[in-house]
Design a protein around this motif. Structure first.
Motif, PDB file in Angstrom:
ATOM      1  N   ALA A  69     -10.930  16.723   3.937  1.00  0.00           N
ATOM      2  CA  ALA A  69     -11.592  15.627   3.221  1.00  0.00           C
ATOM      3  C   ALA A  69     -10.833  15.199   1.974  1.00  0.00           C
ATOM      4  CB  ALA A  69     -13.010  16.038   2.847  1.00  0.00           C
ATOM      5  N   LEU A  70     -10.035  16.096   1.386  1.00  0.00           N
ATOM      6  CA  LEU A  70      -9.316  15.775   0.154  1.00  0.00           C
ATOM      7  C   LEU A  70      -7.947  15.150   0.390  1.00  0.00           C
ATOM      8  CD1 LEU A  70     -10.099  18.842  -2.153  1.00  0.00           C
ATOM      9  CD2 LEU A  70     -11.074  16.557  -2.238  1.00  0.00           C
ATOM     10  N   LEU A  71      -7.503  15.122   1.642  1.00  0.00           N
ATOM     11  CA  LEU A  71      -6.167  14.620   1.940  1.00  0.00           C
ATOM     12  C   LEU A  71      -6.206  13.159   2.363  1.00  0.00           C
ATOM     13  CD1 LEU A  71      -4.799  17.665   3.967  1.00  0.00           C
ATOM     14  CD2 LEU A  71      -4.627  17.238   1.510  1.00  0.00           C
ATOM     15  N   PRO A  72      -5.133  12.410   2.135  1.00  0.00           N
ATOM     16  CA  PRO A  72      -5.075  11.024   2.605  1.00  0.00           C
ATOM     17  C   PRO A  72      -5.280  10.962   4.118  1.00  0.00           C
ATOM     18  CG  PRO A  72      -3.255  11.492   1.111  1.00  0.00           C
ATOM     19  CD  PRO A  72      -3.906  12.803   1.409  1.00  0.00           C
ATOM     20  N   SER A  73      -5.995   9.952   4.579  1.00  0.00           N
ATOM     21  CA  SER A  73      -6.327   9.856   5.997  1.00  0.00           C
ATOM     22  C   SER A  73      -5.934   8.499   6.562  1.00  0.00           C
ATOM     23  CB  SER A  73      -7.830  10.065   6.206  1.00  0.00           C
ATOM     24  OG  SER A  73      -8.561   8.984   5.645  1.00  0.00           O
ATOM     25  N   GLU A  74      -5.873   8.426   7.888  1.00  0.00           N
ATOM     26  CA  GLU A  74      -5.592   7.156   8.551  1.00  0.00           C
ATOM     27  C   GLU A  74      -6.694   6.137   8.263  1.00  0.00           C
ATOM     28  OE1 GLU A  74      -4.620   7.238  12.678  1.00  0.00           O
ATOM     29  OE2 GLU A  74      -3.277   8.962  12.480  1.00  0.00           O
ATOM     30  N   GLN A  75      -7.930   6.602   8.177  1.00  0.00           N
ATOM     31  CA  GLN A  75      -9.034   5.684   7.890  1.00  0.00           C
ATOM     32  C   GLN A  75      -8.866   5.050   6.511  1.00  0.00           C
ATOM     33  OE1 GLN A  75     -12.964   7.386   8.185  1.00  0.00           O
ATOM     34  NE2 GLN A  75     -13.950   5.583   7.317  1.00  0.00           N
ATOM     35  N   GLN A  76      -8.517   5.857   5.514  1.00  0.00           N
ATOM     36  CA  GLN A  76      -8.285   5.314   4.172  1.00  0.00           C
ATOM     37  C   GLN A  76      -7.157   4.289   4.185  1.00  0.00           C
ATOM     38  OE1 GLN A  76      -7.671   9.220   2.310  1.00  0.00           O
ATOM     39  NE2 GLN A  76      -9.234   8.664   0.804  1.00  0.00           N
ATOM     40  N   LEU A  77      -6.096   4.601   4.920  1.00  0.00           N
ATOM     41  CA  LEU A  77      -4.961   3.694   4.979  1.00  0.00           C
ATOM     42  C   LEU A  77      -5.337   2.386   5.664  1.00  0.00           C
ATOM     43  CD1 LEU A  77      -2.028   3.001   4.539  1.00  0.00           C
ATOM     44  CD2 LEU A  77      -1.447   4.320   6.590  1.00  0.00           C
ATOM     45  N   GLU A  78      -6.065   2.481   6.762  1.00  0.00           N
ATOM     46  CA  GLU A  78      -6.474   1.265   7.476  1.00  0.00           C
ATOM     47  C   GLU A  78      -7.356   0.388   6.596  1.00  0.00           C
ATOM     48  OE1 GLU A  78      -8.960  -0.030  11.487  1.00  0.00           O
ATOM     49  OE2 GLU A  78      -7.848   1.870  11.469  1.00  0.00           O
ATOM     50  N   GLU A  79      -8.287   1.008   5.876  1.00  0.00           N
ATOM     51  CA  GLU A  79      -9.164   0.239   4.998  1.00  0.00           C
ATOM     52  C   GLU A  79      -8.369  -0.440   3.874  1.00  0.00           C
ATOM     53  OE1 GLU A  79     -11.970   3.137   3.715  1.00  0.00           O
ATOM     54  OE2 GLU A  79     -13.147   3.086   5.576  1.00  0.00           O
ATOM     55  N   ALA A  80      -7.377   0.281   3.333  1.00  0.00           N
ATOM     56  CA  ALA A  80      -6.572  -0.287   2.250  1.00  0.00           C
ATOM     57  C   ALA A  80      -5.731  -1.460   2.757  1.00  0.00           C
ATOM     58  CB  ALA A  80      -5.661   0.796   1.676  1.00  0.00           C
ATOM     59  N   VAL A 120      -2.168  -1.136  -3.783  1.00  0.00           N
ATOM     60  CA  VAL A 120      -3.147  -0.062  -3.628  1.00  0.00           C
ATOM     61  C   VAL A 120      -2.413   1.244  -3.364  1.00  0.00           C
ATOM     62  CG1 VAL A 120      -5.049   0.826  -2.215  1.00  0.00           C
ATOM     63  CG2 VAL A 120      -4.907  -1.624  -2.732  1.00  0.00           C
ATOM     64  N   ARG A 121      -2.913   2.336  -3.943  1.00  0.00           N
ATOM     65  CA  ARG A 121      -2.356   3.659  -3.655  1.00  0.00           C
ATOM     66  C   ARG A 121      -3.429   4.557  -3.066  1.00  0.00           C
ATOM     67  NH1 ARG A 121      -2.564   6.795  -9.471  1.00  0.00           N
ATOM     68  NH2 ARG A 121      -3.884   5.266 -10.491  1.00  0.00           N
ATOM     69  N   PHE A 140       3.499  10.264  -7.263  1.00  0.00           N
ATOM     70  CA  PHE A 140       4.555   9.379  -6.778  1.00  0.00           C
ATOM     71  C   PHE A 140       4.009   7.985  -6.488  1.00  0.00           C
ATOM     72  CE2 PHE A 140       6.589   7.542  -2.979  1.00  0.00           C
ATOM     73  CZ  PHE A 140       7.849   7.286  -3.504  1.00  0.00           C
ATOM     74  N   GLY A 141       2.846   7.908  -5.877  1.00  0.00           N
ATOM     75  CA  GLY A 141       2.249   6.611  -5.564  1.00  0.00           C
ATOM     76  C   GLY A 141       1.996   5.780  -6.805  1.00  0.00           C
ATOM     77  N   ALA A 142       1.617   6.430  -7.895  1.00  0.00           N
ATOM     78  CA  ALA A 142       1.355   5.715  -9.145  1.00  0.00           C
ATOM     79  C   ALA A 142       2.611   5.030  -9.653  1.00  0.00           C
ATOM     80  CB  ALA A 142       0.816   6.680 -10.199  1.00  0.00           C
ATOM     81  N   GLU A 143       3.762   5.702  -9.544  1.00  0.00           N
ATOM     82  CA  GLU A 143       5.014   5.118 -10.020  1.00  0.00           C
ATOM     83  C   GLU A 143       5.412   3.907  -9.191  1.00  0.00           C
ATOM     84  OE1 GLU A 143       8.237   4.045 -11.978  1.00  0.00           O
ATOM     85  OE2 GLU A 143       6.792   5.552 -12.656  1.00  0.00           O
ATOM     86  N   VAL A 179       0.871  -1.172   0.000  1.00  0.00           N
ATOM     87  CA  VAL A 179       0.000   0.000   0.000  1.00  0.00           C
ATOM     88  C   VAL A 179       0.910   1.225   0.000  1.00  0.00           C
ATOM     89  CG1 VAL A 179      -1.724   1.348   1.258  1.00  0.00           C
ATOM     90  CG2 VAL A 179      -1.852  -1.162   1.254  1.00  0.00           C
ATOM     91  N   VAL A 180       0.648   2.163  -0.900  1.00  0.00           N
ATOM     92  CA  VAL A 180       1.427   3.397  -0.980  1.00  0.00           C
ATOM     93  C   VAL A 180       0.512   4.566  -0.637  1.00  0.00           C
ATOM     94  CG1 VAL A 180       2.912   4.847  -2.393  1.00  0.00           C
ATOM     95  CG2 VAL A 180       2.801   2.390  -2.824  1.00  0.00           C
ATOM     96  N   VAL A 181       0.943   5.414   0.271  1.00  0.00           N
ATOM     97  CA  VAL A 181       0.157   6.597   0.632  1.00  0.00           C
ATOM     98  C   VAL A 181       1.052   7.823   0.462  1.00  0.00           C
ATOM     99  CG1 VAL A 181       0.687   6.215   3.087  1.00  0.00           C
ATOM    100  CG2 VAL A 181      -1.185   7.740   2.447  1.00  0.00           C
ATOM    101  N   ASP A 182       0.609   8.759  -0.402  1.00  0.00           N
ATOM    102  CA  ASP A 182       1.395   9.973  -0.607  1.00  0.00           C
ATOM    103  C   ASP A 182       0.476  11.163  -0.798  1.00  0.00           C
ATOM    104  OD1 ASP A 182       2.001  11.185  -3.662  1.00  0.00           O
ATOM    105  OD2 ASP A 182       0.997   9.246  -3.660  1.00  0.00           O
ATOM    106  N   ASP A 183       1.028  12.348  -0.554  1.00  0.00           N
ATOM    107  CA  ASP A 183       0.225  13.569  -0.488  1.00  0.00           C
ATOM    108  C   ASP A 183       0.244  14.359  -1.794  1.00  0.00           C
ATOM    109  OD1 ASP A 183      -1.458  15.362   0.869  1.00  0.00           O
ATOM    110  OD2 ASP A 183       0.214  16.673   1.398  1.00  0.00           O
ATOM    111  N   SER A 184       0.490  13.688  -2.910  1.00  0.00           N
ATOM    112  CA  SER A 184       0.394  14.371  -4.195  1.00  0.00           C
ATOM    113  C   SER A 184      -0.896  13.963  -4.895  1.00  0.00           C
ATOM    114  CB  SER A 184       1.598  14.033  -5.075  1.00  0.00           C
ATOM    115  OG  SER A 184       1.657  12.640  -5.347  1.00  0.00           O
ATOM    116  N   ASN A 185      -1.234  14.653  -5.980  1.00  0.00           N
ATOM    117  CA  ASN A 185      -2.439  14.312  -6.730  1.00  0.00           C
ATOM    118  C   ASN A 185      -2.300  12.925  -7.353  1.00  0.00           C
ATOM    119  OD1 ASN A 185      -3.297  16.827  -6.017  1.00  0.00           O
ATOM    120  ND2 ASN A 185      -3.320  17.667  -8.084  1.00  0.00           N
TER     121      ASN A 185
END
Length: 320
Positions: A303-314, A284-285, A265-268, A254-260
């Protein structure tokens, strides 16, 4: 052991390198008074010849830094907000970055570009909240996003000493973070990742302040899922050896990054892992949405930024 803050670590690195090497100078808007805190005390310590307040023209002083570097200086350029980098993309990516390559290494351009408080800052709106590190990694400029005070200090030393241009992003969310460190802090080599926490079930690659989120999720899920948290530190050149070893051990990513999301970066990392790594489930990114423009309203900003909840679900999803 002593407690040092993230911002204080960067400031300390600048003081130490300027004291060590008389070729190092700092320039930018309001750097003499240290508006961002990054350059606090430098003017009093090193004077007007090495701490230069510039006019309000990013293109002018970024080009000035390129010329100074070509003559043997090691300028450090501070940008007060990350969106200003769009103004100087040509000067960095097309001039400073390429000059050594186009002269066969005869002329180096050792410029360090500092971007304090990059990323969202709770209500700073669209033109102040970008985090465009993926853009510089994409064009091949050395790009660094340190996640701890000690790493911020260490990569600053390496960036200033490097013969090539280096862009350092210091996330806004980390500006108040502190860490207990030894009295002497070493330089951190560029291009070397850090494993913050070892695990066996899933590798989480996190950038900047998201490392703290990844560690929090890893601790929360420790009874069910063993998470290995890898911090690239340098996004380009990326430490593929460490990432590959981790993913080959866990089989999941799982990759989590703060870019679009688009071309981020996560896509690469996900694309390379899908092609080359031994995975037992699809990677998963987690990122900002496509073309994200951060709004002024704080609730929408968050709401638009990566969150701990999103990461936990992934993490739970890839481990099913």
């Amino acid at each position: 052991m002593a407690v040092v803050g993230y911002l204080a670590a960067i400031n300390r690195a600048l003081h130490d390198e300027m004291a060590r090497d008389p070729a190092v100078s700092v320039l930018g808007e309001d750097v003499r008074v240290g508006v961002t805190g990054l350059t606090k005390g430098l003017f009093d310590a090193f004077g007007s010849d090495r701490v230069l307040d510039t006019p309000l023209s990013e293109q002018a002083f970024t080009s000035f830094a390129t010329g100074a570097a070509m003559t043997g200086q090691r300028p450090v350029v501070e940008f007060q907000i990350p969106s200003l980098l769009y103004l100087v993309l040509e000067q960095i990516a097309n001039q400073a970055h390429k000059f050594s390559l186009m002269t066969g290494g005869q002329v180096n351009v050792p410029v360090t570009y500092l971007v304090p408080s990059s990323g969202s800052r709770y209500g700073m709106a669209g033109q102040h909240s970008d985090h465009p590190y993926s853009l510089f990694a994409h064009v091949g400029v050395k790009t660094v996003v340190p996640a701890t005070p000690a790493d911020a200090y260490g990569v600053m030393l390496s960036a200033i000493r490097d013969p090539d241009p280096v862009v350092l992003f210091f996330p806004a969310y980390l500006m108040g973070v502190t860490e207990e460190v030894p009295g002497e802090l070493p330089a951190v080599p560029l291009g070397r990742a850090r494993v913050h926490r070892e695990g066996t079930d899933v590798t989480v690659v996190a950038t900047g302040h998201l490392v703290q989120q990844a560690l929090a999720v890893a601790e929360r899920l420790a009874g069910d899922i063993s998470i290995e948290v890898v911090d690239p530190r340098t996004l380009y050149p990326l430490d593929w050896v460490t990432l590959r070893e981790s993913v080959h051990k866990t089989g999941r990513l799982v990759v989590v990054d703060d870019s679009n999301r688009m071309c981020g970066f996560g896509a690469e990392v996900v694309a390379t892992a899908a092609q080359e790594f031994a995975l037992v489930s699809p990677p998963v990114r987690i990122s900002r949405p496509d073309g994200a423009v951060i709004p002024y309203a704080v609730e929408l900003d968050i709401a638009l930024l990566p969150s701990e909840q999103q990461l936990e679900e992934a993490v739970r999803a890839v481990c099913k």
